[in-house]
Design an enzyme around this catalytic site. Structure first.
Site, PDB file in Angstrom:
ATOM      1  N   MET A  30       0.854  -1.195   0.000  1.00 36.52           N
ATOM      2  CA  MET A  30       0.000   0.000   0.000  1.00 36.52           C
ATOM      3  C   MET A  30       0.884   1.237   0.000  1.00 36.52           C
ATOM      4  O   MET A  30       1.714   1.418   0.897  1.00 36.52           O
ATOM      5  CB  MET A  30      -0.914  -0.007   1.227  1.00 36.52           C
ATOM      6  N   VAL A  31       0.738   2.079  -1.006  1.00 35.95           N
ATOM      7  CA  VAL A  31       1.571   3.266  -1.145  1.00 35.95           C
ATOM      8  C   VAL A  31       1.439   4.153   0.091  1.00 35.95           C
ATOM      9  O   VAL A  31       0.330   4.516   0.499  1.00 35.95           O
ATOM     10  CB  VAL A  31       1.176   4.062  -2.415  1.00 35.95           C
ATOM     11  N   CYS A 114      -2.199  -1.893 -10.119  1.00 37.00           N
ATOM     12  CA  CYS A 114      -2.588  -0.527  -9.756  1.00 37.00           C
ATOM     13  C   CYS A 114      -3.499   0.063 -10.829  1.00 37.00           C
ATOM     14  O   CYS A 114      -3.097   0.158 -11.992  1.00 37.00           O
ATOM     15  CB  CYS A 114      -1.362   0.361  -9.575  1.00 37.00           C
ATOM     16  N   LYS A 153       1.389  -9.334  -8.896  1.00 31.96           N
ATOM     17  CA  LYS A 153       0.053  -9.017  -8.377  1.00 31.96           C
ATOM     18  C   LYS A 153      -0.751  -8.442  -9.538  1.00 31.96           C
ATOM     19  O   LYS A 153      -0.334  -7.443 -10.140  1.00 31.96           O
ATOM     20  CB  LYS A 153       0.135  -8.017  -7.228  1.00 31.96           C
ATOM     21  N   ASN A 214      -7.193 -11.554  -3.251  1.00 28.32           N
ATOM     22  CA  ASN A 214      -7.309 -10.188  -2.738  1.00 28.32           C
ATOM     23  C   ASN A 214      -8.689  -9.645  -3.130  1.00 28.32           C
ATOM     24  O   ASN A 214      -9.080  -9.739  -4.290  1.00 28.32           O
ATOM     25  CB  ASN A 214      -6.190  -9.332  -3.324  1.00 28.32           C
ATOM     26  N   GLY A 215      -9.423  -9.105  -2.137  1.00 24.86           N
ATOM     27  CA  GLY A 215     -10.737  -8.528  -2.413  1.00 24.86           C
ATOM     28  C   GLY A 215     -11.832  -9.125  -1.547  1.00 24.86           C
ATOM     29  O   GLY A 215     -11.887 -10.339  -1.367  1.00 24.86           O
ATOM     30  N   ALA A 238      -5.941  -5.313   2.305  1.00 29.21           N
ATOM     31  CA  ALA A 238      -5.435  -3.945   2.221  1.00 29.21           C
ATOM     32  C   ALA A 238      -6.288  -3.037   3.094  1.00 29.21           C
ATOM     33  O   ALA A 238      -5.935  -2.716   4.220  1.00 29.21           O
ATOM     34  CB  ALA A 238      -5.428  -3.468   0.770  1.00 29.21           C
TER      35      ALA A 238
END
EC number: 1.3.1.88
Length: 481
Positions: A30-31, A114, A153, A214-215, A238
């Site tokens: 995560m940025v 992204c 990813k 993921n999700g 996330a």
């Protein structure tokens, strides 16, 4: 300090089971949010594998400070296993960055998921998902040259069959572990919707490498159900992790418990204040909807001590709310628990009513229509308040003459009709002056030659073209010695 020693390069399931310890609970890259302090907090509460924030491969290669700030200074024995994620669109640059990072991690991940506009402008992330030839070359080169495995990813395509072929292509190129975010690149923000576990399940069945899902992960029950429904080896979180770092423990503690623990870790492992503030906004999200004055204070504080003070004030407000809480009263709004309890944030979807009223027009279009009779958006109106003479009429903007070579605006007084960059190259090449750009190559050469003539015993230099042995640079160098 170098990274801890690792086992020889392993592949696929052997890599997942031995190097990653069979990790099932994974914190996403995560940025500005999965920094060392947050990773350590998450590991204390059930995370078994963490990713760094996404790093830009090109910047990582050219900027030593960027490497130091984002990886080299963050080496910590407790922060393993760790995967470093890069965004890149050039095979050589990606591998160069990975080679600089591989001694500090257990694998290198290529970001192909992204969906943000910055990724579109930079041509990376999910906007590479149609360029299969480029991706094959990037993964293959990394697989051949790195001493650690390369992972990816990705986001899915609308079609399950195409998503499966995409995953198989990456596996064949050398990808050793695949994380599949079950949303398309168009599913983001208010349009995020629900992630498709069907896509993830189909990929898991079709490849021979470990897969992370993921999700749709908001609590530990979601993690267990996802593993059962899709057959994946692990689950990545996330946003769920940001709102409740104890998610993988199956706990929902009081917010201040985790906020105070995080702030203590930041004291030992400092990070930019903007990261800390962003984390507290996520942790205290539901409470800040109730105590909005403290929301403004949290946004304004400039020190770590100030952030901690606001967090303490929020804790006291929550304890007051708890003391006044009547038995049998349910949480306000749609919350599953009271606002002082860590819990997921349910992102609101697009408002159907607003679409009906606006005919499906965008928020920007509505803002511009409502902003003023001149059709200015709210941001433009703010700028006009600061500068009443500012105009947004394209016809009134000044027109710039273009450089004869590159198309950038040229200097108004340039003797070559070029921009400064092109002018500097030409003036140096021709040993000429351009007063308009303050470039005096000819004048400086003449002065240096005149000075040499006044020095007895010095050999008279020959007049040669710049850039050749004994040329302008050497003459100037001797003059300044």
């Amino acid at each position: 300090m170098r990274g801890v020693e690792r086992m020889p390069k392993l592949q696929g399931f052997e890599f997942w089971s031995r190097t990653l310890g069979g990790a099932r609970h994974v914190v996403a890259p995560m940025v500005d949010q999965s920094e060392l302090a947050w990773r350590l907090l998450s590991r204390r509460h059930g995370a078994q594998l963490c990713y760094t924030p996404m790093l830009h491969a090109q910047v990582f290669v050219r900027d030593a400070n960027y490497r130091k700030e984002n990886l080299y200074c963050e080496v910590c024995p407790e922060d393993r296993p760790l995967i470093v994620q890069f965004c890149a669109n050039d095979p050589e640059v990606f591998v160069q960055a990975a080679l600089l990072a591989q001694d500090y991690c257990d694998a290198i991940d290529l970001n192909l998921g992204c969906p943000q506009m910055i990724a579109k402008r930079g041509h990376y992330g999910a906007f590479l998902q149609e360029e299969w030839d480029l991706l094959q070359r990037m993964i293959l080169l990394a697989h051949e040259r790195l001493s650690v495995p390369v992972t990816c990813k990705i986001r899915v395509f609308p079609e399950i069959e195409k998503t499966v072929r995409y995953a198989q292509m990456l596996e064949k190129a050398g990808c050793q572990l695949l994380t599949v975010h079950g949303r398309t690149k168009e599913q983001k923000g208010p349009m995020a919707g629900t992630a498709s576990w069907e896509h993830i399940k189909a990929v898991r069945k079709a490849v021979g490498i470990p897969v992370f899902a993921n999700g749709n992960i908001r609590c530990l029950q979601d993690v267990e159900r996802c593993i059962q429904d899709t057959g994946v080896q692990g689950v990545m979180s996330a946003e769920g992790n940001l709102h409740n770092p104890a998610l993988f423990e199956g706990r929902s503690p009081a917010v201040w418990e985790l906020a105070e623990e995080y702030l203590d870790i930041v004291q030992q492992h400092p990070c930019p204040l903007s990261y800390v503030r962003a984390h507290l906004f996520k942790l205290w999200h539901h409470t800040l909807q109730v105590h909005q004055q403290l929301r403004e204070e949290l946004a304004k504080v400039k020190t770590l001590e100030g952030v901690a003070a606001v967090s303490q004030a929020l804790k006291l407000r929550c304890q007051e709310d708890m003391s006044r809480q009547q038995e049998g009263v349910r949480p306000a709004g749609n919350l599953a628990a009271f606002h002082w309890i860590c819990q997921p944030y349910i992102r609101p979807g697009p408002k159907e009513g607003s679409k009906e009223n606006s005919g499906g027009r965008s928020k920007r279009a509505l803002e511009e229509e409502e902003g003023s009779v001149d059709g200015l958006s709210k941001n433009k109106l703010k700028k006009q308040l600061r500068n009443p003479h500012k105009t947004f009429d394209p016809s009134l903007k000044p027109k710039y003459a273009k450089c004869d070579q590159c198309g950038n605006p040229k200097g108004n007084r340039c003797v070559f009709n070029l921009c400064r960059g092109c002018c500097k190259k030409r003036a140096f090449r021709e040993t000429a002056d351009c007063p308009g750009h303050g470039l005096l190559f000819k004048t400086k050469l003449e002065k240096s030659l005149a000075w040499k003539e006044t020095q007895p015993g010095l050999q008279e230099p020959q007049q040669v073209r710049p850039g050749t042995p004994g040329g302008f640079s050497e003459v100037m160098g001797s003059a300044l010695a």
